[in-house]
Enzyme design. Structure first.
Site, PDB file in Angstrom:
ATOM      1  N   ASP A  65      -9.079  -6.551  10.017  1.00  0.00           N
ATOM      2  CA  ASP A  65     -10.319  -7.331   9.833  1.00  0.00           C
ATOM      3  C   ASP A  65     -10.373  -7.294   8.427  1.00  0.00           C
ATOM      4  OD1 ASP A  65     -10.707  -8.032  12.549  1.00  0.00           O
ATOM      5  OD2 ASP A  65     -12.300  -6.251  12.903  1.00  0.00           O
ATOM      6  N   THR A  86       2.721  -2.340   0.064  1.00  0.00           N
ATOM      7  CA  THR A  86       3.670  -1.086  -0.408  1.00  0.00           C
ATOM      8  C   THR A  86       3.681  -0.097   0.560  1.00  0.00           C
ATOM      9  OG1 THR A  86       2.237  -0.451  -1.819  1.00  0.00           O
ATOM     10  CG2 THR A  86       3.684  -1.944  -2.795  1.00  0.00           C
ATOM     11  N   GLY A  87       4.666  -0.183   1.551  1.00  0.00           N
ATOM     12  CA  GLY A  87       4.666   0.825   2.703  1.00  0.00           C
ATOM     13  C   GLY A  87       4.410   0.122   3.764  1.00  0.00           C
ATOM     14  N   TRP A  89       5.966   0.314   7.077  1.00  0.00           N
ATOM     15  CA  TRP A  89       6.419   0.630   8.538  1.00  0.00           C
ATOM     16  C   TRP A  89       7.180  -0.542   9.134  1.00  0.00           C
ATOM     17  CZ3 TRP A  89       3.643   1.567  13.664  1.00  0.00           C
ATOM     18  CH2 TRP A  89       4.022   2.427  14.504  1.00  0.00           C
ATOM     19  N   SER A 116      10.752   2.083   1.147  1.00  0.00           N
ATOM     20  CA  SER A 116      11.995   2.458   1.212  1.00  0.00           C
ATOM     21  C   SER A 116      12.885   2.296   2.389  1.00  0.00           C
ATOM     22  CB  SER A 116      11.493   3.952   0.962  1.00  0.00           C
ATOM     23  OG  SER A 116      11.189   4.650   2.292  1.00  0.00           O
ATOM     24  N   GLY A 119      11.362   6.082   5.214  1.00  0.00           N
ATOM     25  CA  GLY A 119      10.404   7.146   5.469  1.00  0.00           C
ATOM     26  C   GLY A 119       9.950   7.711   4.375  1.00  0.00           C
ATOM     27  N   PHE A 173       9.259   3.536  -4.453  1.00  0.00           N
ATOM     28  CA  PHE A 173       8.451   2.579  -5.552  1.00  0.00           C
ATOM     29  C   PHE A 173       8.634   2.972  -7.092  1.00  0.00           C
ATOM     30  CE2 PHE A 173       5.416   2.731  -1.691  1.00  0.00           C
ATOM     31  CZ  PHE A 173       6.086   1.627  -0.910  1.00  0.00           C
ATOM     32  N   GLY A 192       1.148   3.883   0.557  1.00  0.00           N
ATOM     33  CA  GLY A 192       2.316   5.002   0.436  1.00  0.00           C
ATOM     34  C   GLY A 192       1.878   6.368   0.773  1.00  0.00           C
ATOM     35  N   ASP A 219      -4.828   4.752   2.657  1.00  0.00           N
ATOM     36  CA  ASP A 219      -4.945   6.021   3.101  1.00  0.00           C
ATOM     37  C   ASP A 219      -5.940   6.728   2.027  1.00  0.00           C
ATOM     38  OD1 ASP A 219      -3.154   6.495   5.405  1.00  0.00           O
ATOM     39  OD2 ASP A 219      -1.934   5.442   3.915  1.00  0.00           O
TER      40      ASP A 219
END
EC number: 2.1.1.101
Length: 256
Positions: A65, A86-87, A89, A116, A119, A173, A192, A219
């Site tokens: 959202d 960036t990151g 999954w 990457s 992982g 990165f 990341g 995060d």
């Protein structure tokens, strides 16, 4: 009376959120970290606090959202630039972004898919102490984290969204961000998790963010990631208000 184009667009966007997060078919979660029950839990999925076995994103509906609102804002306000995550999954958030921009008729905006595709990296003695403490590399196998670029491309194709406006940046990165061929950004979404990955992206790309653009930090709840954000903001004297999305994510709007 026929539905308005805006109504049809909004229905598509809301359905796309449910599909990339798989709240429709309710796949179970990996058991890892604090998760001890593999059963699907709607509250955890909506808040992005599980590790889906099938869904194409783990950021949950609340952060989808937020991404929706940020992308819609820059389109409606005429803020120039592309979108980057960036990151990524399995690519779900980028797939959602491409679908939304397509629905808004934004043919001139690129979706940059940076990862990457291996992982989390193994840590060395030169890594930030907070990164060493959490050691995210241990989660690679536990939650089936490494996802190949080929798989992410296939996921885009399943939605009919793999086109010339989707570009991939493969690698760590610290290697890919300084030379990334990204000219201007309207929304940058950092996922990341670590101090190093967060700082690598901010150091290289923040100067390319248009005034009125958004920085989303998935995060922010992780101490290493949060410290990188505040170290970077303090160094540049950034005072734009940080808003919490949920228990994990946060964002701010670049005042320029």
């Amino acid at each position: 009376m026929a539905p308005s184009p805006d109504h049809a667009r909004d229905l598509y966007i809301e359905l796309l959120k449910k599909v990339v997060s798989n709240v429709i078919y309710e796949d179970p979660t990996h058991v890892a970290g604090m998760i001890t029950d593999a059963s699907f839990d709607r509250t955890s999925r909506e808040s992005g606090e599980d590790y889906p076995t099938v869904a194409h994103t783990m950021i949950g509906l609340k952060r989808l959202d937020n991404l929706h609102r940020c992308l819609a804002d820059v389109v409606e306000d005429g803020v120039p630039g592309d979108f980057i995550e960036t990151g990524v999954w399995r690519g779900g958030a980028c797939i959602f972004a491409r679908g939304l921009l397509n629905a808004y008729g934004q043919a001139d905006r690129t979706v940059w898919v940076a990862d990457s595709f291996q992982g989390f990296p193994e840590l060395t003695g030169s890594d930030h102490p907070l990164d060493v403490e959490i050691d995210l590399h241990q989660y690679n196998e536990a939650v089936d984290l490494p996802t190949s670029e080929e798989t992410v491309r296939e996921n885009f194709a399943r939605y009919g969204l793999l086109d010339d406006n989707v570009r991939f940046l493969a690698g760590w990165f610290k290697d890919t961000m300084p030379a990334a061929p990204v000219k201007q950004l309207a929304v940058m979404r950092l996922d990341g998790d670590s101090y190093g990955a967060t700082m690598d992206v901010l150091d290289s790309l923040y100067e390319r963010l248009s005034p009125g653009g958004y920085v989303i930090v998935d995060d922010y709840c992780i101490p290493a990631c949060r410290e990188a954000v505040h170290d970077f903001r303090d160094r540049l004297g950034i005072r734009d208000t940080i808003h919490r999305i949920d228990r994990q994510g946060a964002y701010w709007r670049h005042s320029g």
